[in-house]
Design an enzyme around this catalytic site. Sequence first.
Site, PDB file in Angstrom:
ATOM      1  CG  ASP A 258      -1.911   0.943   2.351  1.00  0.00           C
ATOM      2  OD1 ASP A 258      -1.756  -0.295   2.325  1.00  0.00           O
ATOM      3  OD2 ASP A 258      -2.157   1.622   1.337  1.00  0.00           O
ATOM      4  CG  ASP A 301       0.973  -1.453   0.280  1.00  0.00           C
ATOM      5  OD1 ASP A 301       0.232  -2.357   0.705  1.00  0.00           O
ATOM      6  OD2 ASP A 301       0.550  -0.448  -0.306  1.00  0.00           O
TER       7      ASP A 301
END
Length: 384
Positions: A258, A301
């Site tokens: 992440d 993301d």
Amino acid sequence: MNKFLRIAERRKGEVVQLDERVRSALVESLFGSPSTLIIGAVCGMLTGIYLAWASGNATVAKAAAVLSLVAIIRIWTTCVFARQIRRGRGHQHIYWERLYEIGAWSYSFTLGVLCGATVLHSHDAMLHTLAVANAVGYAGGISSRNAGRPIIAIGQFLLVTVPVTVALLMVASITYLILAATIMMFIGAMIGITQKTYEVVRRSFSMAQEKSDLADRMEILALTDDLTGFINRYGLNVHVENIFANRGDQPVALLWLDIDRFKEVNDSLGHPIGDQLLIRVADKIRAVLGDAGAAARFGGDEFIIICPDMSIAEAEDMAQRLLEVVRMPTRIDGHIINVSGSIGVAVAPFHGTEPDIIMRNADIALYGSKAAGRDRSSLFDFSM
């Protein structure tokens, strides 16, 4: 899923591969009906043996012996190729095409010489009729059977009919001259038919291949993330299931990455810059990953990297290298963007044996990295 990955890798060269695949299919069509080739070869052998015996001529006998040898070799190669295709090994199409070409032309020329020699060295009109009918009948059958490779078919036309035509012209009777002229016109007509048939066959194969490629492209679109080119969420599920179904006793590592504070980039610089950042991060992941596994954009993301046959130590090393490249400054439209990443690592079978369990545990480890201050990786532990 492996098929999807191979298709994605070859997209730049798919025009060339289309032609090669169509050609391969056309070559396979030469061997597509072994029984017809075997029947033709056996009939030629029997006719040659009879002509040699009935004519009593040494030249005809020699031609019949050579024809029988060539016919036996052709039958053998046809059976071998058919066996290779059934076993999925018939991929050397250029080799097999050349072998078929040599055999076809050798058989045609020998048959033409046999029939021509019968006309010249025998005084039996019935034998002449049998010889000419055999040559012309064989030439006619070639137009449909070998339409997939017209060069081979046309070569066979000429090699089997020209010797017979020359022999008829040498006898020079009115009947034989008319017959020779008829055969020459027949040759021209059959060449035209062969070329036309080839175009129809080639177009059919090409259309079938185009439909197959269209289905492949649709599969790619369904399984690929448009922004990064990685597998998307659905494609990841398919790929992970496939990896686990075939892993045997080998470990499988899953890394969940992440980008830290990605929302701040979107909020301060805008979503277009955020999208460019995701593309750059994907490129960095791709460079580190190489052939070790596959990467997916799980959403937003978040990226998931799945690596078959990777130990815990190797997975942790991979995580560190990913963190290093992610934290490297990125210049986009004049902006220097500094971000970091957090990674959770889980490895089967140590942290679970089912795909959903491994993904869940990698996600838990990711939250452990976030809670510990970000810009780090955490290996899943059951205490989490």
